[in-house]
Design an enzyme around this catalytic site. Sequence first.
Site, PDB file in Angstrom:
ATOM      1  N   LYS A 108       0.873  -1.007  -0.007  1.00  0.00           N
ATOM      2  CA  LYS A 108      -0.098  -0.054   0.039  1.00  0.00           C
ATOM      3  C   LYS A 108       1.108   1.228   0.117  1.00  0.00           C
ATOM      4  CE  LYS A 108      -4.252   0.648   0.179  1.00  0.00           C
ATOM      5  NZ  LYS A 108      -5.477  -0.269  -0.635  1.00  0.00           N
TER       6      LYS A 108
HETATM    7  P1  NAD Z   1     -12.860   7.544  -3.024  1.00  0.00           P
HETATM    8  O1  NAD Z   1     -12.074   8.558  -2.731  1.00  0.00           O
HETATM    9  O2  NAD Z   1     -13.280   7.245  -4.350  1.00  0.00           O
HETATM   10  O3  NAD Z   1     -14.441   7.702  -2.309  1.00  0.00           O
HETATM   11  C1  NAD Z   1     -14.125   7.756  -0.848  1.00  0.00           C
HETATM   12  C2  NAD Z   1     -15.507   8.212  -0.355  1.00  0.00           C
HETATM   13  O4  NAD Z   1     -15.540   8.111   1.046  1.00  0.00           O
HETATM   14  C3  NAD Z   1     -15.897   9.823  -0.562  1.00  0.00           C
HETATM   15  O5  NAD Z   1     -17.162   9.835  -1.099  1.00  0.00           O
HETATM   16  C4  NAD Z   1     -15.627  10.408   0.618  1.00  0.00           C
HETATM   17  O6  NAD Z   1     -16.298  11.879   0.557  1.00  0.00           O
HETATM   18  C5  NAD Z   1     -15.746   9.531   1.654  1.00  0.00           C
HETATM   19  N1  NAD Z   1     -15.271   9.673   2.871  1.00  0.00           N
HETATM   20  C6  NAD Z   1     -14.076   9.842   3.214  1.00  0.00           C
HETATM   21  N2  NAD Z   1     -14.131   9.902   4.242  1.00  0.00           N
HETATM   22  C7  NAD Z   1     -15.243   9.813   5.025  1.00  0.00           C
HETATM   23  C8  NAD Z   1     -15.693   9.823   6.169  1.00  0.00           C
HETATM   24  N3  NAD Z   1     -14.973   9.966   7.483  1.00  0.00           N
HETATM   25  N4  NAD Z   1     -17.246   9.701   6.513  1.00  0.00           N
HETATM   26  C9  NAD Z   1     -17.930   9.138   5.390  1.00  0.00           C
HETATM   27  N5  NAD Z   1     -17.403   9.266   4.127  1.00  0.00           N
HETATM   28  C10 NAD Z   1     -16.232   9.621   3.909  1.00  0.00           C
HETATM   29  O7  NAD Z   1     -12.485   5.963  -2.475  1.00  0.00           O
HETATM   30  P2  NAD Z   1     -12.881   4.467  -2.843  1.00  0.00           P
HETATM   31  O8  NAD Z   1     -11.678   4.187  -4.082  1.00  0.00           O
HETATM   32  O9  NAD Z   1     -14.344   4.472  -3.129  1.00  0.00           O
HETATM   33  O10 NAD Z   1     -12.469   3.717  -1.476  1.00  0.00           O
HETATM   34  C11 NAD Z   1     -13.488   3.772  -0.711  1.00  0.00           C
HETATM   35  C12 NAD Z   1     -12.921   2.658   0.342  1.00  0.00           C
HETATM   36  O11 NAD Z   1     -12.759   1.294  -0.181  1.00  0.00           O
HETATM   37  C13 NAD Z   1     -11.495   2.832   1.083  1.00  0.00           C
HETATM   38  O12 NAD Z   1     -11.651   2.195   2.311  1.00  0.00           O
HETATM   39  C14 NAD Z   1     -10.740   2.037   0.286  1.00  0.00           C
HETATM   40  O13 NAD Z   1      -9.289   1.427   0.784  1.00  0.00           O
HETATM   41  C15 NAD Z   1     -11.564   0.689  -0.100  1.00  0.00           C
HETATM   42  N6  NAD Z   1     -11.066   0.061  -1.235  1.00  0.00           N
HETATM   43  C16 NAD Z   1     -11.175   0.624  -2.429  1.00  0.00           C
HETATM   44  C17 NAD Z   1     -10.672  -0.141  -3.805  1.00  0.00           C
HETATM   45  C18 NAD Z   1     -10.876   0.670  -5.128  1.00  0.00           C
HETATM   46  O14 NAD Z   1     -10.587  -0.116  -6.154  1.00  0.00           O
HETATM   47  N7  NAD Z   1     -11.022   2.061  -5.143  1.00  0.00           N
HETATM   48  C19 NAD Z   1     -10.406  -1.463  -3.532  1.00  0.00           C
HETATM   49  C20 NAD Z   1     -10.587  -2.121  -2.371  1.00  0.00           C
HETATM   50  C21 NAD Z   1     -10.802  -1.495  -1.200  1.00  0.00           C
END
Ligand code: NAD
Length: 421
Positions: A108
């Site tokens: 990461k």
């Molecule tokens: P992103 O940046 O596209 O979206 C994140 C969202 O969460 C946004 O709407 C943001 O405003 C919101 N957010 C941030 N802090 C917050 C809080 N304290 N309370 C409520 N909402 C909050 O990110 P993403 O890629 O959608 O990732 C979201 C989660 O999924 C993370 O934990 C990430 O590690 C996990 N994840 C993502 C992927 C991927 O392919 N993008 C894969 C596996 C896991």
Amino acid sequence: MQHIYSDHTFQMACDQFDLIADYLSIPVSLRGRLLYPKRSISVAVPVRMDDGSTQLFHGYRVQHHLSIGPTKGGTRFASSVTIGEVAALAMWMSWKCALAGLPYGGAKGGVTVDPRKLSAGELERLSRRYMQEMIPFIGPHTDIMGPDMGTNEQVMAWFMDTYSAYRGISVPEIVTGKPVSVGGTAGRRESTGRGVVYLVERAANVMKLKLSGRKAIIQGFGNVGAVAAQGLAYRNGMKIIAVSDIDGAYHNERGIDVREAERYILQHGNLKGFTGAESMSPDEMLTLPCDVLVPAAVSEVIHGGNAGKLKCRILAEAANGPTTVDADKILFERWNEIFVIPDILCNAGGVIVSYFEWIQSLQSLFWNETEVVDRLFRVLETSFTAVIKRSREEKIPHRFAAMAIGVERVMKARKDRGLFP
Ligand code: NAD
């Protein structure tokens, strides 16, 4: 705990690991090797800002273990990023990749920055300089980057271009989650959210619960949360009664128009002022009565204080580490009320399709979206079945079963390779 990782998220990942290590009776002499990252890189990232000043950002990359293949993992741009958080996320990636049977160790990366405060030019310069600082430590057969919170396809394109400029040739296989125009794979952007929806469908199937007309709540309306919301609403006929982002939470018991909410975010950057729902407390949103709760934002949002109050039937952990060890104990007591789809299973769709993208980039051979989605669901089905089977046979929570499978696979690879010299 090694001092440099001193952080509550890393402590949580260690506590989870200790429980599994005790359960699997892993000798104490082996535990440190499994737990602590093989390599951690910390870099200073100077960026020229639009006003002519230079600002220094702190960037990290943690490569958790190298026993199964190169390391793989996303890059997070968020103000909460610490090396300890990155190390926890890298460790979870290791168990996730092993559970899915992917030939990777976990990694990461991240930069401590609120990307919303940067202009497009500043974001590009930060992304390129971070990648440039990482060049000595990564490579298509060493460590492959991907997107995570706060980064997207555009950032991946800048990473790929910066690395390619340094090599003097196009190296699309250095990152995944890049745009299709530069060697990305069809369906990568949607893959994590799609995987979440597939697993919710499978959980509902096991519980004999019909999803149509039932209620879902999504915390975090970004890449993963918005795609999951779409799949639950439009593929399964669920009502999305509440969504939240970093700025607030919004509730409409009659159901939120997901496409309208997405359009609103595209125009305004967040949901503030969205007329399709009422503003509410983000904490209370998590305990509203619903059938499916999808935390898709940050870690540790389900904790000892609210786990007993959850009123969902399925908890689909789209985010990494949304549930603390304290909450897990409570949820295990409520196992016949709430079906937990643990994070390392629930959000594995992203890394599975990243693996497809890496293979396709290495071979310059591309599959279409139908092939990608079909292969994704097959891998997820194998993992889901293995987790449910082990949980039933050994009467252990789903997270325990998922982690036990992942940790055992890493341990077996370590054992087979032996200790050098
Ligand atoms: P992103 O940046 O596209 O979206 C994140 C969202 O969460 C946004 O709407 C943001 O405003 C919101 N957010 C941030 N802090 C917050 C809080 N304290 N309370 C409520 N909402 C909050 O990110 P993403 O890629 O959608 O990732 C979201 C989660 O999924 C993370 O934990 C990430 O590690 C996990 N994840 C993502 C992927 C991927 O392919 N993008 C894969 C596996 C896991």
